[in-house]
Design a protein around this motif. Sequence first.
Motif, PDB file in Angstrom:
ATOM      1  N   UNK A 192      29.796  14.107 -25.968  1.00  0.00           N
ATOM      2  CA  UNK A 192      30.763  13.037 -25.164  1.00  0.00           C
ATOM      3  C   UNK A 192      30.918  12.625 -23.930  1.00  0.00           C
ATOM      4  N   UNK A 193      29.649  12.535 -23.348  1.00  0.00           N
ATOM      5  CA  UNK A 193      28.565  11.575 -22.471  1.00  0.00           C
ATOM      6  C   UNK A 193      27.908  11.822 -22.660  1.00  0.00           C
ATOM      7  N   UNK A 194      26.214  11.572 -22.415  1.00  0.00           N
ATOM      8  CA  UNK A 194      25.336  12.328 -22.677  1.00  0.00           C
ATOM      9  C   UNK A 194      24.467  12.694 -21.022  1.00  0.00           C
ATOM     10  N   UNK A 195      23.872  13.815 -20.499  1.00  0.00           N
ATOM     11  CA  UNK A 195      23.600  13.714 -19.350  1.00  0.00           C
ATOM     12  C   UNK A 195      21.677  13.226 -19.444  1.00  0.00           C
ATOM     13  N   UNK A 196      21.225  13.224 -20.758  1.00  0.00           N
ATOM     14  CA  UNK A 196      20.146  12.650 -21.318  1.00  0.00           C
ATOM     15  C   UNK A 196      19.787  11.179 -20.797  1.00  0.00           C
ATOM     16  N   UNK A 197      21.287  10.409 -21.492  1.00  0.00           N
ATOM     17  CA  UNK A 197      21.002   9.307 -21.354  1.00  0.00           C
ATOM     18  C   UNK A 197      21.171   8.689 -19.739  1.00  0.00           C
ATOM     19  N   UNK A 198      21.993  10.091 -19.314  1.00  0.00           N
ATOM     20  CA  UNK A 198      22.622   8.929 -17.622  1.00  0.00           C
ATOM     21  C   UNK A 198      20.911   9.303 -17.000  1.00  0.00           C
ATOM     22  N   UNK A 199      20.214  10.276 -17.315  1.00  0.00           N
ATOM     23  CA  UNK A 199      19.199  10.937 -16.724  1.00  0.00           C
ATOM     24  C   UNK A 199      17.828   9.643 -16.972  1.00  0.00           C
ATOM     25  N   UNK A 200      17.665   8.903 -18.137  1.00  0.00           N
ATOM     26  CA  UNK A 200      16.840   8.323 -18.439  1.00  0.00           C
ATOM     27  C   UNK A 200      16.910   7.036 -17.553  1.00  0.00           C
ATOM     28  N   UNK A 201      18.673   6.260 -17.325  1.00  0.00           N
ATOM     29  CA  UNK A 201      19.031   5.685 -17.061  1.00  0.00           C
ATOM     30  C   UNK A 201      19.098   5.696 -15.437  1.00  0.00           C
ATOM     31  N   UNK A 202      18.492   6.853 -14.765  1.00  0.00           N
ATOM     32  CA  UNK A 202      18.403   6.626 -13.143  1.00  0.00           C
ATOM     33  C   UNK A 202      16.764   6.987 -13.043  1.00  0.00           C
ATOM     34  N   UNK A 203      15.916   7.135 -14.236  1.00  0.00           N
ATOM     35  CA  UNK A 203      14.581   6.856 -13.793  1.00  0.00           C
ATOM     36  C   UNK A 203      14.238   5.514 -14.676  1.00  0.00           C
ATOM     37  N   UNK A 204      15.279   4.896 -15.372  1.00  0.00           N
ATOM     38  CA  UNK A 204      14.503   3.246 -15.470  1.00  0.00           C
ATOM     39  C   UNK A 204      13.617   3.852 -16.777  1.00  0.00           C
ATOM     40  N   UNK A 205      13.642   5.361 -17.739  1.00  0.00           N
ATOM     41  CA  UNK A 205      12.638   4.854 -18.787  1.00  0.00           C
ATOM     42  C   UNK A 205      13.402   4.275 -19.637  1.00  0.00           C
ATOM     43  N   UNK A 206      12.331   4.541 -20.652  1.00  0.00           N
ATOM     44  CA  UNK A 206      13.087   3.172 -22.047  1.00  0.00           C
ATOM     45  C   UNK A 206      13.432   5.136 -22.792  1.00  0.00           C
ATOM     46  N   UNK A 207      14.481   4.961 -23.648  1.00  0.00           N
ATOM     47  CA  UNK A 207      15.080   5.869 -24.427  1.00  0.00           C
ATOM     48  C   UNK A 207      15.931   5.412 -25.648  1.00  0.00           C
ATOM     49  N   UNK A 208      14.842   5.778 -26.844  1.00  0.00           N
ATOM     50  CA  UNK A 208      15.146   5.854 -28.182  1.00  0.00           C
ATOM     51  C   UNK A 208      16.341   6.851 -28.294  1.00  0.00           C
ATOM     52  N   UNK A 209      17.858   5.940 -28.999  1.00  0.00           N
ATOM     53  CA  UNK A 209      19.089   6.921 -29.250  1.00  0.00           C
ATOM     54  C   UNK A 209      19.698   6.775 -30.236  1.00  0.00           C
ATOM     55  N   UNK A 210      20.635   7.813 -30.777  1.00  0.00           N
ATOM     56  CA  UNK A 210      21.272   8.040 -31.398  1.00  0.00           C
ATOM     57  C   UNK A 210      22.338   6.281 -31.632  1.00  0.00           C
ATOM     58  N   UNK A 211      23.184   5.416 -32.932  1.00  0.00           N
ATOM     59  CA  UNK A 211      23.418   4.713 -32.684  1.00  0.00           C
ATOM     60  C   UNK A 211      25.042   5.816 -32.732  1.00  0.00           C
ATOM     61  N   UNK A 212      25.459   6.313 -31.692  1.00  0.00           N
ATOM     62  CA  UNK A 212      27.063   7.040 -30.878  1.00  0.00           C
ATOM     63  C   UNK A 212      27.112   6.475 -30.591  1.00  0.00           C
ATOM     64  N   UNK A 213      29.087   5.827 -31.366  1.00  0.00           N
ATOM     65  CA  UNK A 213      30.020   5.166 -30.249  1.00  0.00           C
ATOM     66  C   UNK A 213      30.006   5.291 -28.445  1.00  0.00           C
ATOM     67  N   UNK A 214      29.727   6.592 -28.432  1.00  0.00           N
ATOM     68  CA  UNK A 214      29.436   7.362 -27.237  1.00  0.00           C
ATOM     69  C   UNK A 214      27.774   6.428 -26.379  1.00  0.00           C
ATOM     70  N   UNK A 215      27.082   6.270 -27.304  1.00  0.00           N
ATOM     71  CA  UNK A 215      25.675   6.372 -26.488  1.00  0.00           C
ATOM     72  C   UNK A 215      25.799   4.480 -26.236  1.00  0.00           C
TER      73      UNK A 215
END
Length: 412
Positions: free
Chosen positions: A316-339
């Motif tokens: 729906x909206x990924x908490x994991x993505x938000x965590x990575x954003x806040x930490x400035x971490x590289x993230x490899x993520x699936x090509x979902x429209x929401x991602x």
Amino acid sequence: MKNVLHIGLINQGGRGWIGGTEYFKNLILGIASLPEETRAGFQVSLICPEPLEADIHEQIRPYVKNIYNLDEVLNWPQEIHKRIANKVYQYTYKHIDPRWTSFLKEARLDFLYPLNTGLISETFPEEPFASKWAAWIPDFQHKYLGEFFSVDEVVQRDEAYSLIAKHAPAVVVSSKAAESDFHKFYPEAAHKTAVLPFRVSFDQSWLEGNPLEVQKKYHLPDKFFIVSNQFWQHKNHIIVFEALQILQHRSVYPEVVLTGHLYDYRRPNYSDFILQAIHTYGISRQIYMLGLIPKSDQVQLMRRATAVLQPSLFEGWSTVVEDARNLGKPIILSDLPVHIEQAPASGTYFDRYSAQELANCMAEAWERSEPGPIQSEEQLARSGFESDVQAFATCFLQIAQTVSTSKFNRLS
């Protein structure tokens, strides 16, 4: 004297769905971060179908007027309590328990969020409800990945969402992608939607912690990827295992840490399937399964990780993505429209059905990236953090204010 709007938040999560509890924790902390003159117009209480985890309770208690445990204040029969606690929005009841409506009146709540169809029904009384309210639909996963649900649950969700579309004064969704789905499936209610992308509030002390100590606590290697998702089928852990097997043939051996609750209520034996898959793919020496760990430890391991992996087939909206954003971490993520909509600055996308693409992304990240934390990246990520969190909280309060001052208060 200024009128104070008393908001009742109905917690939707628990150990079975950590993301739900995190959503409401972050909403409360976001409101608490607003200027005092803004907060003076609002009070927040949390309504919990099941008791909160102790660490969550400790974090939010200073910022809420009351925390109500429904099993205590309503003394519902155990079978109803269990159904309410298991993702309220999935269920519809034929009648509203009068103890619930009595509680709402006594608590003097002006606005309820989310009042979903676990607590409303077609037979809701004709009288105006005790509080103004809005519903929340996290996503429409069952419309796209119906094979991960029982037939009964697909029917239940369809019925629940239809009732929401018909009765809710407002329907909150977490992304434009979810809003597009709602408009597609319920065009007659398209005017009711409000998009509220959530942001994650971080305890500052977490960024002062020692990731190396937490790494040693769990006996982990110095260099690893991390996946922080519950072990539900749509979280797509299997594609990570497939990618690891592909990389073995290239003599590349990344190690991956997995955190998250091991139980999928829709497939109780799924954890056994995961363990068997790790053995079948021959990757047991590269996988570290930690289960559900404290959020503070998870954050330290994310800081230490080479990169975050988010392979999910639906969000729906990924908490994991938000965590990575806040930490400035590289993230490899699936090509979902929401991602793609979330657009983390250090994101690399792969075809969510292609283990080969994921393997390529992992190999490149494994070669070029070093274990964290990278202080400069964390500081850069934090530069816009506070304004993002406050924008999230402000948007929610605007929704609450708008619905609460509207002329419509009936469910039909």
